[in-house]
Structures are given as structure tokens and as C-alpha cells.
Design a protein around this motif. Structure first.
Motif, PDB file in Angstrom:
ATOM      1  N   ILE A 143       0.854  -1.337   0.003  1.00  0.00           N
ATOM      2  CA  ILE A 143       0.012  -0.078   0.030  1.00  0.00           C
ATOM      3  C   ILE A 143       0.884   1.122  -0.049  1.00  0.00           C
ATOM      4  O   ILE A 143       0.366   2.204  -0.570  1.00  0.00           O
ATOM      5  CB  ILE A 143      -0.750  -0.063   1.067  1.00  0.00           C
ATOM      6  N   ASN A 144       2.165   1.029   0.525  1.00  0.00           N
ATOM      7  CA  ASN A 144       2.837   2.396   0.571  1.00  0.00           C
ATOM      8  C   ASN A 144       3.434   2.526  -1.069  1.00  0.00           C
ATOM      9  O   ASN A 144       3.533   3.611  -1.578  1.00  0.00           O
ATOM     10  CB  ASN A 144       4.145   1.964   1.356  1.00  0.00           C
ATOM     11  N   SER A 145       3.747   1.579  -1.706  1.00  0.00           N
ATOM     12  CA  SER A 145       4.133   1.591  -3.137  1.00  0.00           C
ATOM     13  C   SER A 145       2.979   2.258  -4.037  1.00  0.00           C
ATOM     14  O   SER A 145       3.232   3.285  -4.783  1.00  0.00           O
ATOM     15  CB  SER A 145       4.565   0.134  -3.769  1.00  0.00           C
ATOM     16  N   ALA A 146       1.705   1.984  -3.680  1.00  0.00           N
ATOM     17  CA  ALA A 146       0.594   2.314  -4.302  1.00  0.00           C
ATOM     18  C   ALA A 146       0.341   3.846  -3.965  1.00  0.00           C
ATOM     19  O   ALA A 146      -0.029   4.687  -4.854  1.00  0.00           O
ATOM     20  CB  ALA A 146      -0.763   1.451  -3.926  1.00  0.00           C
ATOM     21  N   ILE A 147       0.526   4.337  -2.507  1.00  0.00           N
ATOM     22  CA  ILE A 147       0.195   5.652  -2.229  1.00  0.00           C
ATOM     23  C   ILE A 147       1.310   6.532  -3.042  1.00  0.00           C
ATOM     24  O   ILE A 147       0.767   7.693  -3.539  1.00  0.00           O
ATOM     25  CB  ILE A 147       0.616   5.668  -0.814  1.00  0.00           C
ATOM     26  N   ASN A 148       2.554   6.032  -3.201  1.00  0.00           N
ATOM     27  CA  ASN A 148       3.557   6.887  -3.815  1.00  0.00           C
ATOM     28  C   ASN A 148       3.236   7.147  -5.337  1.00  0.00           C
ATOM     29  O   ASN A 148       3.570   7.848  -6.069  1.00  0.00           O
ATOM     30  CB  ASN A 148       5.120   6.655  -3.550  1.00  0.00           C
ATOM     31  N   GLN A 149       2.581   5.961  -5.968  1.00  0.00           N
ATOM     32  CA  GLN A 149       2.426   5.809  -7.258  1.00  0.00           C
ATOM     33  C   GLN A 149       1.097   6.701  -7.579  1.00  0.00           C
ATOM     34  O   GLN A 149       1.053   7.241  -8.614  1.00  0.00           O
ATOM     35  CB  GLN A 149       2.021   4.380  -7.667  1.00  0.00           C
ATOM     36  N   GLY A 150       0.428   6.783  -6.587  1.00  0.00           N
ATOM     37  CA  GLY A 150      -1.100   7.713  -6.939  1.00  0.00           C
ATOM     38  C   GLY A 150      -0.958   9.013  -6.341  1.00  0.00           C
ATOM     39  O   GLY A 150      -2.288   9.512  -6.140  1.00  0.00           O
ATOM     40  N   THR A 151       0.166   9.591  -5.919  1.00  0.00           N
ATOM     41  CA  THR A 151       0.075  11.014  -5.541  1.00  0.00           C
ATOM     42  C   THR A 151       1.151  11.698  -6.444  1.00  0.00           C
ATOM     43  O   THR A 151       1.594  11.318  -7.127  1.00  0.00           O
ATOM     44  CB  THR A 151       0.744  10.893  -3.900  1.00  0.00           C
ATOM     45  N   SER A 152       1.171  13.069  -6.045  1.00  0.00           N
ATOM     46  CA  SER A 152       1.930  14.055  -6.870  1.00  0.00           C
ATOM     47  C   SER A 152       3.474  13.537  -6.819  1.00  0.00           C
ATOM     48  O   SER A 152       3.968  12.940  -6.086  1.00  0.00           O
ATOM     49  CB  SER A 152       1.606  15.330  -6.310  1.00  0.00           C
ATOM     50  N   PRO A 153       4.031  13.850  -7.752  1.00  0.00           N
ATOM     51  CA  PRO A 153       5.676  13.539  -8.267  1.00  0.00           C
ATOM     52  C   PRO A 153       6.401  14.058  -7.263  1.00  0.00           C
ATOM     53  O   PRO A 153       7.531  13.422  -6.990  1.00  0.00           O
ATOM     54  CB  PRO A 153       5.840  14.097  -9.666  1.00  0.00           C
ATOM     55  N   ASN A 154       6.017  15.064  -6.844  1.00  0.00           N
ATOM     56  CA  ASN A 154       7.036  15.795  -5.843  1.00  0.00           C
ATOM     57  C   ASN A 154       6.888  15.368  -4.490  1.00  0.00           C
ATOM     58  O   ASN A 154       7.198  16.052  -3.267  1.00  0.00           O
ATOM     59  CB  ASN A 154       7.122  17.382  -5.811  1.00  0.00           C
ATOM     60  N   PHE A 155       5.645  14.321  -4.176  1.00  0.00           N
ATOM     61  CA  PHE A 155       5.470  13.956  -2.979  1.00  0.00           C
ATOM     62  C   PHE A 155       6.043  12.592  -2.559  1.00  0.00           C
ATOM     63  O   PHE A 155       5.662  11.528  -3.644  1.00  0.00           O
ATOM     64  CB  PHE A 155       4.128  14.145  -2.565  1.00  0.00           C
ATOM     65  N   ASN A 156       6.771  12.120  -1.458  1.00  0.00           N
ATOM     66  CA  ASN A 156       7.017  10.683  -1.222  1.00  0.00           C
ATOM     67  C   ASN A 156       6.789  10.508   0.310  1.00  0.00           C
ATOM     68  O   ASN A 156       7.295  11.335   1.198  1.00  0.00           O
ATOM     69  CB  ASN A 156       8.382  10.583  -1.824  1.00  0.00           C
ATOM     70  N   VAL A 157       6.155   9.376   0.509  1.00  0.00           N
ATOM     71  CA  VAL A 157       5.910   9.205   1.861  1.00  0.00           C
ATOM     72  C   VAL A 157       6.392   7.681   2.337  1.00  0.00           C
ATOM     73  O   VAL A 157       6.367   6.939   1.453  1.00  0.00           O
ATOM     74  CB  VAL A 157       4.520   9.390   2.395  1.00  0.00           C
ATOM     75  N   LYS A 158       6.791   7.513   3.511  1.00  0.00           N
ATOM     76  CA  LYS A 158       7.172   6.253   3.721  1.00  0.00           C
ATOM     77  C   LYS A 158       6.182   5.676   5.075  1.00  0.00           C
ATOM     78  O   LYS A 158       6.202   6.364   6.029  1.00  0.00           O
ATOM     79  CB  LYS A 158       8.442   6.197   4.417  1.00  0.00           C
ATOM     80  N   ILE A 159       5.554   4.424   5.183  1.00  0.00           N
ATOM     81  CA  ILE A 159       4.764   4.300   6.308  1.00  0.00           C
ATOM     82  C   ILE A 159       5.733   3.406   7.181  1.00  0.00           C
ATOM     83  O   ILE A 159       6.608   2.368   6.715  1.00  0.00           O
ATOM     84  CB  ILE A 159       3.694   3.308   5.810  1.00  0.00           C
ATOM     85  N   ILE A 160       5.812   3.905   8.394  1.00  0.00           N
ATOM     86  CA  ILE A 160       6.699   3.528   9.405  1.00  0.00           C
ATOM     87  C   ILE A 160       5.954   2.597  10.277  1.00  0.00           C
ATOM     88  O   ILE A 160       5.105   2.839  10.891  1.00  0.00           O
ATOM     89  CB  ILE A 160       7.671   4.262  10.102  1.00  0.00           C
ATOM     90  N   THR A 161       6.400   1.269  10.571  1.00  0.00           N
ATOM     91  CA  THR A 161       5.600   0.492  11.243  1.00  0.00           C
ATOM     92  C   THR A 161       6.523  -0.273  12.304  1.00  0.00           C
ATOM     93  O   THR A 161       7.171  -1.391  12.207  1.00  0.00           O
ATOM     94  CB  THR A 161       5.154  -0.691  10.613  1.00  0.00           C
ATOM     95  N   PRO A 162       7.103   0.500  13.463  1.00  0.00           N
ATOM     96  CA  PRO A 162       8.216  -0.089  14.291  1.00  0.00           C
ATOM     97  C   PRO A 162       7.926  -1.272  15.185  1.00  0.00           C
ATOM     98  O   PRO A 162       8.987  -1.881  15.747  1.00  0.00           O
ATOM     99  CB  PRO A 162       8.487   1.073  15.030  1.00  0.00           C
ATOM    100  N   LEU A 163       6.670  -1.681  15.034  1.00  0.00           N
ATOM    101  CA  LEU A 163       6.277  -2.489  16.039  1.00  0.00           C
ATOM    102  C   LEU A 163       5.957  -4.067  15.372  1.00  0.00           C
ATOM    103  O   LEU A 163       5.552  -4.869  16.105  1.00  0.00           O
ATOM    104  CB  LEU A 163       5.017  -2.278  16.923  1.00  0.00           C
ATOM    105  N   VAL A 164       5.910  -3.892  14.013  1.00  0.00           N
ATOM    106  CA  VAL A 164       5.231  -4.793  13.363  1.00  0.00           C
ATOM    107  C   VAL A 164       5.864  -6.285  13.533  1.00  0.00           C
ATOM    108  O   VAL A 164       5.201  -7.304  13.342  1.00  0.00           O
ATOM    109  CB  VAL A 164       5.312  -4.686  11.834  1.00  0.00           C
ATOM    110  N   ASN A 165       7.016  -6.487  13.907  1.00  0.00           N
ATOM    111  CA  ASN A 165       7.607  -7.740  14.172  1.00  0.00           C
ATOM    112  C   ASN A 165       7.793  -8.012  15.700  1.00  0.00           C
ATOM    113  O   ASN A 165       8.525  -8.920  15.974  1.00  0.00           O
ATOM    114  CB  ASN A 165       8.788  -7.702  13.377  1.00  0.00           C
ATOM    115  N   LEU A 166       7.222  -7.199  16.611  1.00  0.00           N
ATOM    116  CA  LEU A 166       7.358  -7.125  17.819  1.00  0.00           C
ATOM    117  C   LEU A 166       6.180  -8.031  18.543  1.00  0.00           C
ATOM    118  O   LEU A 166       5.184  -8.358  17.842  1.00  0.00           O
ATOM    119  CB  LEU A 166       7.417  -6.065  18.577  1.00  0.00           C
ATOM    120  N   ARG A 167       6.410  -8.792  19.727  1.00  0.00           N
ATOM    121  CA  ARG A 167       5.348  -9.303  20.389  1.00  0.00           C
ATOM    122  C   ARG A 167       4.906  -8.400  21.445  1.00  0.00           C
ATOM    123  O   ARG A 167       5.605  -7.434  21.613  1.00  0.00           O
ATOM    124  CB  ARG A 167       5.864 -10.606  21.063  1.00  0.00           C
TER     125      ARG A 167
END
Length: 222
Positions: A143-167
Motif C-alpha cells: 500500500i506504501n508503493s501504491a500511495i507513492n504511485q498515486g500521489t503527486s510526483p514531488n511527494f513521497n511518504v514512507k509508512i513506518i511500522t516499528p512494532l510490526v515484528n514485535l510481540r
């Protein structure tokens, strides 16, 4: 220039830790909360506001997305369905709100583009969760890739998930280490006064505290 991050904040322990981490990393936070007519909506909103006050987050947005409840298909918004209290099994529980994170992330992306934010923080947990498909690292990556594909060329965002692999126990320990305000957070799916201690979300939380060797600071009915 100040770096900005949109933090999706439910009022729960995971998203609160993410916001704490973002703040410690020097981001100016835009806090984003959603009301979707969930059972504990008022209590979650109160937690969100109190957490933002504690973390000194000035910019916050609370959006009405009640169409999520209109779609239905889950026990968090449908009173005719019972919230599971028998522990987590192999099947996805009825507390799964169809594509909720996909909807929330899409809205966060629009806000990030408007605000010029370079990051979106979300507290998804894949390793020790209820098996929700929109909490996986693979989903976030795509979905991060799709967002950057579907927004303006001068905008780039990173989805940060620091807990995704934690218990959950790791999240509790990290919250204590980083002084994240866990005492203000709300996890219960069932009750708005005192946490029930029986629903799947309460069980996950209590088990995490038990394994971490830390006493949960909030009260429980059971």
C-alpha cells in the motif's frame, strides 16, 4: 525544515508507543484519530486527547468515518455480534473490521500529502495480533508503493511500522523504557468505563504485561 509525520492514533497502547517513538525521533506530529461508531468510541477518543496532551501534540485531527460502521461485518460496530471472549484461534475473529487499516492509511496519505509530511506511523503488529490481514508487513509495503504511485510526483511518504515484528510483551517493555503513557491508553473492545479483562484485546494486553513482568496500570473488571 522540520520533518513531519502523520501518526494514526487509536488511543491504544501500540499506536501511543509509535507516537512516542516518532516524537523522540524529532518529528513534528500530526495526530490522526478516527470515529467509526465503534463500541468504545467515546472512551477511545478521550484516550486519544489525553495522550496528545501528555505528548504535547498540538496538531490533531479527529475524523468521522462512520461509513465504516455502515459497511459493517464486524463485532466492533455491529451490536448483534458478540465480541469474542474465548481466546484467539486460527481463524480471523469477527473483531476484524474489513480493510480498516487500508482505509485509515489512505486517509492518512491524503493528510500527509496536504501537510508535506514525509512519514506515516501506524502501530500494526503482525507477530502477536489477532491475525488481521491488513496488519502484515507485506500489506504495508504494497500500500506504501501504491500511495507513492498515486500521489503527486514531488511527494513521497514512507509508512513506518516499528512494532510490526514485535510481540506484545516486547511492546510493553518498550513502552516502559520510552516512558510511553500506557496508563492513559485504552484497549478494551467491550466496555467504556472499566476494561472488561475478557475480550480478545484485553487478553492480548494482559498477557503482554504478564510476560513482560510488569503490572498493567489500568483497572479491569475481571
Amino acid at each position: 525544515m522540520v520533518k513531519k509525520a502523520v501518526c494514526i492514533m487509536s488511543g491504544g497502547m501500540d499506536s501511543t508507543l509509535c507516537a512516542t517513538m516518532a516524537k523522540n525521533q524529532g518529528y513534528e506530529i500530526i495526530a490522526l484519530h478516527f470515529d467509526y461508531n465503534q463500541r468504545t468510541m467515546k472512551r477511545e477518543k478521550r484516550a486519544f486527547e489525553e495522550i496528545c496532551d501528555r505528548l504535547r501534540i498540538e496538531k490533531r485531527l479527529n475524523l468521522d468515518v462512520s461509513f465504516v460502521a455502515d459497511i459493517g461485518g464486524n463485532s466492533l460496530t455491529d451490536a448483534s455480534l458478540n465480541v469474542p471472549k474465548d481466546g484467539l484461534g486460527d481463524e480471523i475473529p469477527n473483531t476484524y473490521v474489513p480493510f480498516r487499516n487500508g482505509i485509515f492509511i489512505s486517509i492518512a496519505a491524503a493528510l500527509a500529502e496536504k501537510e508535506g509530511a514525509e512519514a506515516i506511523f501506524i502501530g500494526v503488529v503482525e507477530e502477536d495480533s489477532s491475525g488481521y490481514p491488513d496488519c502484515s508487513a507485506k500489506f504495508i509495503e504494497r500500500i506504501n508503493s501504491a500511495i507513492n504511485q498515486g500521489t503527486s510526483p514531488n511527494f513521497n511518504v514512507k509508512i513506518i511500522t516499528p512494532l510490526v515484528n514485535l510481540r506484545k510483551a516486547d511492546i510493553v517493555a518498550k513502552s516502559i523504557e520510552m516512558n510511553s503513557p500506557v496508563e492513559l491508553t485504552w484497549s478494551c473492545y467491550e466496555s467504556e468505563d472499566i476494561a472488561c479483562g475478557e475480550c480478545d484485546s484485553c487478553r492480548l494486553r494482559l498477557n503482554g504485561f504478564k510476560r513482560a513482568g510488569v503490572k498493567d496500570p489500568i483497572q479491569y473488571k475481571k
